[in-house]
Design a protein around this motif. Structure first.
Motif, short mmCIF file in Angstrom:
data_model
loop_
_atom_site.label_atom_id
_atom_site.label_comp_id
_atom_site.label_asym_id
_atom_site.label_seq_id
_atom_site.Cartn_x
_atom_site.Cartn_y
_atom_site.Cartn_z
N PRO C 370 0.87 -1.07 0.10
CA PRO C 370 -0.11 -0.02 -0.19
C PRO C 370 0.61 1.22 0.03
O PRO C 370 0.16 2.25 -0.08
N GLY C 371 2.17 1.28 0.12
CA GLY C 371 2.96 2.38 0.12
C GLY C 371 2.84 3.28 1.57
O GLY C 371 2.59 2.53 2.43
N GLY C 372 3.01 4.51 1.21
CA GLY C 372 2.86 5.26 2.54
C GLY C 372 3.99 5.11 3.39
O GLY C 372 5.41 4.92 3.11
N ASP C 373 3.73 5.52 4.55
CA ASP C 373 4.87 5.36 5.69
C ASP C 373 5.22 3.91 6.07
O ASP C 373 4.42 3.11 6.51
N PRO C 374 6.56 3.63 5.76
CA PRO C 374 6.66 2.08 6.06
C PRO C 374 6.63 1.88 7.61
O PRO C 374 6.63 0.55 7.91
N ALA C 375 6.73 2.66 8.52
CA ALA C 375 6.50 2.19 9.89
C ALA C 375 5.33 2.02 10.19
O ALA C 375 4.96 1.36 11.01
N GLN C 376 4.39 2.36 9.30
CA GLN C 376 2.94 2.11 9.61
C GLN C 376 2.79 0.55 9.44
O GLN C 376 3.31 -0.17 8.78
N GLU C 377 1.76 0.14 10.30
CA GLU C 377 1.49 -1.31 10.23
C GLU C 377 0.97 -1.66 8.83
O GLU C 377 0.30 -1.04 8.21
N GLN C 378 1.57 -2.79 8.33
CA GLN C 378 1.33 -3.50 7.15
C GLN C 378 0.08 -4.16 7.24
O GLN C 378 -0.46 -4.80 8.43
N LYS C 389 3.19 -13.65 0.23
CA LYS C 389 4.30 -14.04 -0.82
C LYS C 389 4.61 -12.59 -1.79
O LYS C 389 5.93 -12.16 -1.49
N ALA C 390 3.64 -12.09 -2.24
CA ALA C 390 3.89 -10.87 -2.94
C ALA C 390 4.44 -9.59 -2.16
O ALA C 390 5.48 -8.83 -2.47
N LEU C 391 3.99 -9.62 -0.76
CA LEU C 391 4.49 -8.42 -0.08
C LEU C 391 5.76 -9.03 0.28
O LEU C 391 6.68 -7.98 0.46
N GLU C 392 6.12 -9.99 0.59
CA GLU C 392 7.41 -10.67 0.97
C GLU C 392 8.64 -10.04 -0.05
O GLU C 392 9.44 -9.48 0.23
N MET C 393 8.18 -10.54 -1.56
CA MET C 393 8.93 -10.11 -2.56
C MET C 393 9.02 -8.66 -2.73
O MET C 393 10.24 -8.23 -2.97
N SER C 394 8.04 -7.85 -2.36
CA SER C 394 8.33 -6.37 -2.20
C SER C 394 9.30 -6.12 -1.32
O SER C 394 10.13 -5.15 -1.59
N ALA C 395 9.11 -6.53 -0.16
CA ALA C 395 10.34 -6.55 1.07
C ALA C 395 11.53 -6.68 0.74
O ALA C 395 12.66 -5.99 0.72
N VAL C 396 11.86 -7.67 -0.18
CA VAL C 396 13.14 -8.16 -0.59
C VAL C 396 13.79 -7.22 -1.42
O VAL C 396 14.76 -6.71 -1.33
N ILE C 397 12.95 -6.71 -2.64
CA ILE C 397 13.30 -5.92 -3.58
C ILE C 397 13.72 -4.39 -2.96
O ILE C 397 14.56 -3.89 -3.38
N GLY C 398 12.81 -4.35 -2.12
CA GLY C 398 13.10 -2.91 -1.27
C GLY C 398 14.47 -2.76 -0.61
O GLY C 398 15.11 -1.95 -0.74
N ASN C 401 17.22 -3.07 -3.08
CA ASN C 401 17.00 -1.92 -3.84
C ASN C 401 17.30 -2.19 -5.34
O ASN C 401 17.98 -1.62 -6.07
N GLY C 402 16.31 -3.24 -5.75
CA GLY C 402 16.38 -3.83 -7.11
C GLY C 402 15.07 -3.34 -7.82
O GLY C 402 14.65 -4.03 -8.81
N GLN C 403 14.57 -2.64 -7.49
CA GLN C 403 13.07 -1.92 -8.15
C GLN C 403 13.55 -1.19 -9.44
O GLN C 403 14.41 -0.54 -9.55
N VAL C 404 12.68 -1.64 -10.43
CA VAL C 404 12.94 -1.30 -11.78
C VAL C 404 11.48 -0.88 -12.30
O VAL C 404 10.48 -1.62 -12.34
N ASP C 405 11.14 0.18 -13.10
CA ASP C 405 9.94 0.36 -13.68
C ASP C 405 9.80 -0.54 -14.91
O ASP C 405 10.80 -0.96 -15.37
#
Lengths: 304, 274, 450
Positions: C370-378, C389-398, C401-405
């Protein structure tokens, strides 16, 4: 010394001028609609074609650059080429088939079968081209009716996604156009055949000529005007095709079915290159004229 | 035309084959539309359990009622106004033979050859300037203008065929030009007028490019213009997509079948003149 | 005498007409069109929602019902605000976006995958004033960076012009039933392992990769392959139109060649160019294909159709233990500069990123972060689900630093004009990887130049 006829002639001319004026009033509504929404945009389009403009911001005069790009860009030239290929499907097939079918229907006794035939043949003309695109996309699909028939008769090896295959996509799209336009040609030729003098046919038959000879020497020449009109209409449809391709292939695969209509839309709106799109539009119009005027001239010459 | 037996039979067979080929895509749509909505049908199949409910679903989810209303709104303005303008002009060009009628005739003929694509981009900016973009008027006014070439030529062709003596007789009786037009010419023109009305109705109902470009909300377009919207919404359900497309086609088929006699009649009257 | 006078008058007619026409044409070409961009509404920034009745318009694409759900929830919480959501196909919407924004009644919020010229034409609102008022500096800068445009028109830094309704991640879905049949019990972690799995599937008569390219979606595969061999920063520079960036890099060529080799080995469906997004998704869900390359937005639906028989994982790396790279982007929306409800619509955007119910909706419907403040509860997700899984993958990429448009977003016209047609040639074995890359770069250069 003026002759005695002069005053009467002057009066007649004055009356004619008054008549012309009131006559012109009749034409004004049509002229206003036509002028505002056809001629004015056309002139605007010519204006845009000399500029580089994205539709919102400031524009930049570039002279003939857009036109040069139209004639040198391989993608744009390819789309023009595709449009000409479509002429074979939109014009040659429907006109020939129409001639044959009209002759066939004419040769039958008028009755429910012949009028039903006319109605059915004309159906593709009355549905939206976009719907024809959807109907045929489904027929051409890998799991669609055409492959189903091929599999059933043992020609399953030929089955393929007709609209997704580089070789067959353009002919496949073309055939949709043939389907749409054949009925129009048939019906129009039917009305034309009705005007041909029947005694000509009897004379030729008495001489023992075959169906083919009769077709070539009487039917076709007698339908010259109708052929000219239909060839004109169908060529215009082929060169300015948009609806069918937009709802089936969007110009793909690759650029196999890219036609000027889709190209103009894409360049003008998706890529916001209004100048180039306008130039291409004007070139398209000139192409249409170049194809249509000779046909009209031929038709008029032969009818004299 | 005298034909012998074999030619007659061969002719019939060819004709029937062509008729079947013409109708198959439409029948195919129907067979697909009747499959259960969440399946991927294969080819032409006749299900034993026709899902007529698909049509209801497509009708509601596709907002077809609103689409038809929008199309009707456009048709109700485009067709009568075009008919009026074209008949008046056709009369002037075909019957009155006013000065410059030949020039005007050629002027209109040239309009026939202008492809819509050449005009669509400037039309967009013109309509935007007029402040009617994204409303039905953005399609109504340009369509009237775009139909003028064909309609004027069509009506002129009719009026050219009406003998001059008729007008002169009326004039001698003291009728004004306008009266003569109303009471004598209009009734005569009825077949040509009704055929043209049907054509314009069909072309407007099936109009695609203009609504897609000039009206952003698909629900305010013509039914045909909203078909791509259908494709987007139902791309995952072939039965629903076909059902929706069929619903859209039905009014045009109905109109045609009901009025086909007038239509063919007018064509027969040789409205197709060079 | 009368005759010659008449003839002279007749001759004058067309000549005069031509003269008039020529002058008019000359005059018209002399005056330039355009230059009348709409003036942005000057409004005082407020973080309070009005109590007046307001109708907000949103222009969105077909097939993504998230905005409907968010709108419904917002109206539930704030009944005085209602929404009018119009939908059109992706291609119609992208073609119409600049025109919609430039009209007198632009939609308040519009789905805008590519910024194009909208910033320099003044069509979309600069969100910086609200970013300051709401305190968005606490949000993940990496997520917001591609949504910024600087004064030179280059993305990646500068003022904020877009926000995402969810931030996506892409990867590979695997059909676990088919995998079990082939003796595959783990997801591949390197490209080599992936290729082994593909070969095994092909040998067993199972379709290795379900993909489609009628509308260009096979580029999930193409870019995924490129991502493993190129420098993600170079790719991002190219996508953001940084001057001097090029697509023609050895890494990209290698990736494209890899895809070409897969096509030659028959790993794709034979009718790939006739399959569109919805078809390839539904066919995979129906059991056709061992792998499919797609994003988190399909997770909820795929889970519903396939239950536990499906897995979702990041695209394997070229080397063992390498850095993961994945396409991901904001589901980007922009606010029209001419909107009459700037404060209200930005309040809505802020609400989407901060309100717990809204964040839960975003994740539930699209599986996106959902974006926003990473400190906020997911948002809460079901354990073991694809969305988790998808959220975990987002976390790994974050973290890596492997995010590409998406490369399709590089320019307004490059997707429809070049990437789709060229990829259709690539995946049917008609052009090489180098040809693909060169042609796309040529189109890019031409579009940016003119």
């Amino acid at each position: 010394m003026t002759s005695p006829i002069a005053p009467r002639r002057a009066a007649a001319k004055a009356a004619a001028r008054r008549g012309t004026l009131s006559g012109w009033v009749f034409v004004i509504p049509a002229l206003i609609a036509y002028g505002t929404f056809v001629i004015y945009p056309l002139v605007l389009g010519i204006q845009y074609s000399f500029y580089k403009w994205n539709g919102v911001g400031p524009s930049e005069f570039v002279g003939l650059k857009n036109y040069i790009r139209v004639f040198t860009d391989p993608t744009l030239l390819a789309s023009i080429g595709n449009a000409f290929v479509l002429i074979a499907f939109f014009t040659l097939i429907p006109v020939s088939a129409g001639l044959v079918l009209a002759t066939l229907i004419r040769s039958m006794k008028p009755g429910p079968f012949s009028s039903l035939s006319q109605t059915i043949l004309f159906l593709p003309q009355i549905i939206p081209l976009a719907a024809a695109g959807i109907a045929w996309s489904w027929m051409y699909a890998q799991t669609g009716a055409i492959n189903q028939v091929l599999n059933a008769v043992g020609l399953g090896a030929l089955a393929r996604p007709w609209l997704g295959d580089f070789q067959t996509a353009l002919p496949a799209v073309g055939l949709i156009g043939s389907w749409v336009l054949t009925g129009l040609c048939t019906v129009l030729f039917l009305t034309g055949i009705g005007k041909i003098d029947q005694s000509l046919y009897e004379a030729v038959r008495l001489d023992g000529a075959s169906w083919w000879r009769e077709f070539i020497t009487i039917t076709i020449p007698g339908l010259r005007q109708e052929i000219a009109v239909l060839v004109t209409i169908t060529i215009i449809a082929a060169l300015s095709s948009f609806d069918i391709i937009y709802t089936t292939t969007l110009g793909g695969p690759g650029r196999a079915t890219l036609v000027p209509g889709i190209s103009i839309y894409r360049i003008g709106f998706t890529q916001s290159n209004v100048g180039l799109a306008s130039a291409f539009g004007i070139v398209l119009m000139i192409l249409v004229l170049a194809c249509v005027l000779p046909i009209q001239r031929l038709a008029r010459a032969s009818s004299k | 035309m005298i034909v012998n037996k074999t030619e007659a039979i061969l002719g019939r067979v060819i004709l029937i084959v062509v008729l079947i080929a013409t109708v198959i895509p439409l029948v195919n749509m129907l067979s697909a539309a009747l499959q259960p909505a969440d399946t991927n049908p294969t080819g032409l199949t006749f299900t034993t359990d026709p899902q007529w409910i698909n049509f209801v679903t497509a009708f509601e989810k596709g907002n077809v009622w609103r689409l038809m209303g929008s199309s009707l709104f456009i048709v109700v303005f485009v067709v009568p106004i075009s008919l009026i303008c074209a008949t008046l002009a056709g009369y002037a060009l075909g019957n009155l033979r006013i000065r410059g009628s030949r020039f005007l005739f050629i002027f209109f003929i040239l309009g026939l050859t202008i492809p819509f694509e050449a005009l669509i981009i400037p039309l967009y900016y013109e309509v935007q300037g007029m402040g009617i973009l994204n409303t039905q008027w953005a399609v109504i006014f340009p369509l009237i203008g775009l139909y003028m070439p064909f309609s004027v030529i069509w009506m002129r062709a009719h009026f050219v065929g009406v003998p001059q003596e008729l007008s002169e007789a009326a004039r001698v009786d003291g009728a004004s030009r306008w009266q003569e037009f109303r009471s004598i010419q209009l009734p005569l023109a009825r077949p040509a007028l009704s055929a043209l009305a049907i054509l314009l109705f069909l072309w407007t109902w099936n109009q695609f490019l203009l609504p897609v470009v000039l009206i952003s909300d698909p629900l305010n377009r013509t039914v045909a213009g909203a078909l791509t919207f259908f494709q987007g919404q139902y791309s995952s359900s072939i039965p629903l997509l076909n059902a929706g497309a069929l619903i859209i086609i039905v009014p045009t088929i109905l109109v045609f079948v009901i009025f086909q006699r007038q239509f063919i009649q007018a064509l027969l009257q040789g409205a197709v003149k060079g | 005498m009368a005759i010659s006078r008449t003839r002279a008058r007749l001759a004058r007619g067309p000549v005069a007409l031509t003269a008039i026409a020529a002058t008019a044409l000359l005059a018209l070409t002399a005056c330039a069109p355009g230059g009348n961009a709409p003036v942005a509404n000057d409004v005082e920034v407020s973080t309070e929602l009005t109590t007046d009745d307001v109708v907000l318009t949103i222009a969105d694409e077909t097939g993504f019902p998230l905005t409907d759900e968010l709108a419904a929830e917002f109206t539930k919480q704030y009944p005085n605000v209602t929404f009018n959501v119009t939908r059109d196909t992706f291609q119609n919407l992208t073609a119409a976006a600049p025109k919609l924004l430039a009209s007198d009644t632009p939609p308040d919020l519009i789905r805008l995958p590519t910024i194009g010229d909208t910033v320099q034409d003044g069509l979309i609102a600069n969100l910086d004033p609200w970013a300051e008022a709401y305190g968005w500096d606490k949000w993940s800068e990496a997520q917001l960076a591609p949504l910024r445009v600087n004064e030179d028109g280059v993305r990646g830094s500068g003022s904020l012009y877009q926000l995402g309704l969810g931030y996506s991640i892409t990867g590979i879905y695997m059909n676990k039933t088919l995998a079990a049949q082939l003796g595959i019990d783990e997801v591949p972690t390197t490209i080599a392992e992936l290729e082994d799995d593909l070969a095994a599937a092909k040998a067993a008569g199972i379709l290795p990769i379900m993909a489609g390219d009628l509308d260009g979606v096979v580029n999930f595969v193409v870019q995924a392959a490129m991502n493993q061999y190129n420098d993600p920063n170079e790719m991002m520079d190219w996508i953001l139109n940084v001057p001097g960036a090029t697509y023609d890099t050895p890494g990209n060529v290698k990736g494209a060649d890899l895809v070409r080799s897969w096509a030659d080995k028959g790993y794709f469906p034979s009718d790939i160019n006739a399959i569109d997004y919805a078809s390839f998704v539904s066919r995979f869900q129906a059991g056709e294909g061992l792998f499919t390359f797609n994003g988190n937005w399909a997770a909820a639906d795929t889970q519903a159709k396939m239950g536990d028989n499906v897995d979702f994982f990041l695209v394997p790396t070229a080397e063992e233990g390498g850095k993961h790279v994945a396409m991901g982007a904001a589901n980007s929306f922009s606010v029209a500069a001419g909107s009459k409800h700037l404060n209200e619509i930005v309040y809505f955007l802020n609400w989407i990123h901060t309100d717990p119910t809204a964040r839960q909706i975003v994740t539930d419907v699209t599986g996106a972060a959902p974006g926003g403040d990473p400190a906020q509860e997911q948002p809460t997700v079901e354990a073991g689900s694809l969305i988790e899984k998808a959220l975990e993958m987002s976390a790994v990429i974050g973290a890596e630093n492997g995010q590409v448009d998406f490369m399709a977003n590089a320019t307004a016209g490059i997707y429809a004009g070049s990437i789709i047609p060229e990829s259709q040639l690539l995946v049917t074995g008609q052009i090489t990887g180098q040809e693909f890359v060169t042609r796309v770069q040529d189109f890019y250069a031409q579009e940016l130049a003119g």
